[in-house]
Write an enzyme that holds these catalytic residues in place. Structure first.
Site, mmCIF file in Angstrom:
data_model
loop_
_atom_site.group_PDB
_atom_site.id
_atom_site.type_symbol
_atom_site.label_atom_id
_atom_site.label_comp_id
_atom_site.label_asym_id
_atom_site.label_seq_id
_atom_site.Cartn_x
_atom_site.Cartn_y
_atom_site.Cartn_z
ATOM 1 C CG HIS A 4 -6.235 -2.184 0.549
ATOM 2 N ND1 HIS A 4 -4.934 -1.869 0.815
ATOM 3 C CD2 HIS A 4 -6.972 -1.366 1.315
ATOM 4 C CE1 HIS A 4 -4.899 -0.894 1.714
ATOM 5 N NE2 HIS A 4 -6.119 -0.575 2.036
ATOM 6 C CB CYS B 89 -0.896 0.080 1.228
ATOM 7 S SG CYS B 89 -1.471 -1.493 1.864
#
Lengths: 556, 556
Positions: A431, A254
């Site tokens: 995500h 991330c």
């Protein structure tokens, strides 16, 4: 079983013995190591106990009564320390009493059929620093027929075990010298992985993802700012010192993607920005839970982050679910179920934020008319998620794609876009992975197909077997022709008997075998044989080529 | 220059001032930070000194005399400590004396033309824990014309600087939050890298390499056994603790490949075994030497190890050199030179082993009739090597492919094959890369092409520019047609003026622009424009497609 073990080992110390998804186990501290020969002896004793058909009697004890009862059982005493008062129960059948929450069958005679399967070492409480115990695994069913069906299934699963096939087909290895849970992909396994990765990249480019690469290490401070250090620390590696600063192996991709996003101003018009990476991450898992390729310490996620506006979440989630469905279908998984996992106890973010995210995921699933289960409390610490569980050829569940909405990281890292009002607004992050990790997905593929990969994924798609040395020249010519049309082909030119070479190709699960001898040279063809053993007979090289190419191109 | 600086800053402390490849610099400790405005003032003073045309007088001093002379110059005193007696010399012109080994021009008037280029911070002795000094860089030439030619070249180099183009073309970024020397590849840069990697993999599969993946961390003990811990420690990261054992970020891919090789018995018939990996490695470099993508802390080697018999070394090295030549040619590098680097002072292995390896490399180069230079002592600690230095479009050298023979690791890890005699023999390893690292090679490509990548490498190969909104629909249709033939194409549908959009595509170095308006729609074509500004005029979509595809397919 515990009573039977005690009868054979009067000094046995008992640890825990729960029922698990596929049966039960019990951990013992015994005066000598068990051998496979011990299991039938224990089973025989168990049959006597079942025949005696004693009833199981439940009693609730005070802490002091229990401590007296288990005075010679140190593991039970330790377990007692963790039980709240008023929740201490024991079950007794005949002379044998054990600490147990229950429930039990009423009488031992109700146990229809059972089998002890194997022994294994297990640390007390899964803690490598504590006593190594001996675990006995077993199964029990109502009928002998059900037991036999289960044992047959286990035998089939053992044949498909990716750890076994990984060795037999020379796909991968894990070495004590490198460390447990760290995978070396051999050329055959890496070839399958590369084909999957190439396909994955192509499909992501088509769908408007930008593919990136980010480093495997970075300053620890980032992971403090993200909350991972706080919420996830037990799964992180120990930091490294670089120039007096702490660096961490990345457990997730991330933060690199956020930095790329933030490397310039982003306008609402540019959104959604979809950033994908085949990102290798490292997460610490206790040695005891590591298992083949499915539970490892380093793995490559087919990761992506979608940076979007709140009003885009639903459509983006829909597109990801559709991509996941396309992937599952292409790789041959018809059955899968969707699970919507919601807020866990340990979490970041406010209830409002969680509600909004959960609603967006629900809306997406409903607009696709998809059935889904709920897993209350099963979400990630930073947001709710949709998990896809694949069912393989044997009906077993595998963790597949996952989609997670995240309102947390954008806030912590001030990830913004300029709205049509000219002001800054927090972006929403999604995500997602559509395969999960290359390691686990590959293990799943191996077991699903029992190592007989579909043609397009096979490391070697065709093997040419010359009957005698004088046929090698022709074999090499055919190899060259097929290779030019993009078929992965080799020639087995060893001086071995034909039968040996064919068996060898079948063991290696090579989809097509081309036998070439005098007859085949004369007709400028090859005798085609499938790995199933099916004999197609003499074909022209063109026919072979078309057949193989069409199987590759259709990914069938 | 030093005299001029002293005239302007009477309290200046002098550190070191060497000549370097591209000019000279001097490090000063000054009472205030220099600004760009200071440089012309220093230059003016320098011109006066040159005009005065004093001679440079060399003197040899005793340590005590020198210490007296530099009593107010602490850096000089520290330098003196490292100079052996009898090697302490100073040069004087006019009133100014400096510690210097020389040589100098005879008189200041011989300096024809000079320019001070820039200032920079520099740690005393390159040590981050010591004083930050101010460095002034300059150049000097015999004639004004030579100076001007050099300044022109610098201006051109600045335009091509991969750090500048990396930002302008949105190719990559390096973030303080992650750490210096750790690269994030943005979608545009990653696209170029992916194309290079795909090409690289294809060429390696064709040449009989097996591609593998190995983990980025592993137990430190391996690196002790390999000798890296002993010979290479200053470039290794600090170990991490995992379950009480030390793990290291891998600095090289060798050991994983050795384990894969050793995962089963290997016969002499199987050799050579060629194992390749796009392996990301991490090596510690001091902060001060990090530079863009060319000197980093994490990079992906296009690595391979060839396990072969001694009698196969020469042929394998020949094949690698030929592959390297093919790669250089394909990527547009006509000029390169080969350097054979031999045994360094710090090395493993016996002289015999080094001689054998060096002879094999020499034999390979000679059988290819290639000219090469020798770099005595420039080899790796574990073996001699052939380095290829590329010359880019500006004639600058870049470190390219490298080929290293290694008799050391096979011995340390007992890497064997079963010979035709049935006995075990040590294998020979050849380490090689044909691009070097993805980071450095990419930087080299960026500068070589000034960001105008060849068509096949361009992140976006064609951009369609609709003249007005009513032409967007047609633009999308053309986009779809081109995309289906595998061309990376996009549409600039922003409501901006044509001129702006064309300039934007040119700035982004997009090779082909397709302008579409009423005229083009009517003729079912597009007006083709090149990034050079050249206007090709109206073409049918078929013509455009053929033109672009043929440029892609020919990698021209």
């Amino acid at each position: 079983m515990a009573e039977a073990v005690l009868a054979l080992f009067p000094d046995a110390k008992f640890a825990i013995g729960p029922s698990i998804e596929d049966g039960f186990y019990y951990d013992f501290d015994l005066p000598r190591p068990l051998t496979p020969d011990d299991l039938p002896v224990i089973e025989a004793r168990m049959r006597e106990i079942v025949a005696a058909d004693q009833s199981f009697v439940r009693r609730e004890l005070s802490r002091e009564e229990a401590q007296d009862l288990f005075v010679d059982q140190p593991y039970k005493l330790e377990l007692l320390d963790d039980l709240p008062d008023g929740h201490i129960t024991v079950y007794t059948q005949g002379q044998f009493t054990d600490l147990c929450r229950g429930p039990h069958v009423e009488r031992a005679g109700q146990i229809g059929a059972f089998r002890l399967l194997r022994t294994a070492g297990a640390y007390w409480r899964g803690d490598e620093s504590r006593q190594m115990l001996q675990r006995i695994y077993g199964v029990a069913f109502e009928t002998e027929a059900e037991l036999q069906a289960h044992l047959d299934k286990l035998a089939e699963a053992a044949k498909r075990d990716h750890r076994k096939l990984g060795k037999d087909l020379d796909l991968f290895s894990i070495h004590e010298e490198v460390g447990p849970g760290l995978v070396c992909w051999h050329p055959n396994g890496a070839m399958v992985r590369q084909i999957i990765e190439d396909f994955w990249k192509e499909e992501h480019h088509k769908r408007g993802y930008g593919i990136v690469y980010t480093p495997h290490i970075g300053k620890l401070d980032q992971w403090k700012q993200s909350g991972h250090w706080e919420f996830y620390r037990e799964n992180l590696y120990s930091p490294m010192d670089v120039d007096g600063q702490q660096y961490l192996l990345k457990p997730m991709n991330c933060l690199g993607h956020i930095l790329i996003y933030k490397s310039r101003l982003r306008s609402y018009r540019e959104l959604p920005i979809r950033m994908a990476e085949l990102g290798t991450v490292y997460r610490y898992e206790r040695g005891g839970v590591l298992y083949g390729l499915t539970r490892v310490r380093g793995f490559t996620q087919d990761d992506a982050h979608i940076f979007c506006r709140q009003d885009q979440i639903r459509d983006e989630v829909i597109a990801v679910v559709q991509l996941a469905q396309f992937m599952m279908q292409t790789f041959g998984f018809q059955d899968y179920k969707l699970v919507l996992a919601t807020r866990p106890d340990k979490h970041a973010g406010t209830p409002e934020v969680w509600e909004h995210a959960t609603a967006a995921l629900t809306a997406a699933l409903e607009s696709l008319n998809l059935d889904y289960e709920e897993d209350p409390g099963g979400g990630a610490f930073y947001g709710p998620k949709i998990d896809v569980k694949l069912a393989d050829a044997m009906g077993r569940d595998w963790q597949g794609p996952t989609i997670q909405v995240d309102f947390n990281l954008p806030q912590r890292f001030d990830v913004c876009y300029i709205g049509d009002d000219g002001g800054e607004h927090l972006v929403t992050m999604i995500h997602r992975t559509v395969l999960g990790s290359m390691e686990r997905f590959f293990a799943c593929l191996v077991e699903h197909y029992g190592g007989s990969f579909p043609i397009w994924l096979s490391p070697v798609q065709a093997r040419i077997v010359p009957i005698a040395d004088r046929h090698i020249e022709y074999a090499l010519k055919v190899e060259d022709t097929l290779r030019r049309s993009g078929i992965r082909v080799d020639v087995d030119s060893r001086s071995e008997r034909m039968g040996f070479k064919i068996r060898d190709a079948q063991m290696a699960k090579v989809p097509y075998m081309l036998i070439v001898g005098d007859k085949e040279i004369e007709s400028e063809g090859a005798s085609l044989r499938l790995r199933s053993g099916e004999d197609i007979g003499l074909c022209s090289i063109d026919e072979v080529q078309n057949r193989v190419r069409s199987a590759i191109d259709s990914r069938s």
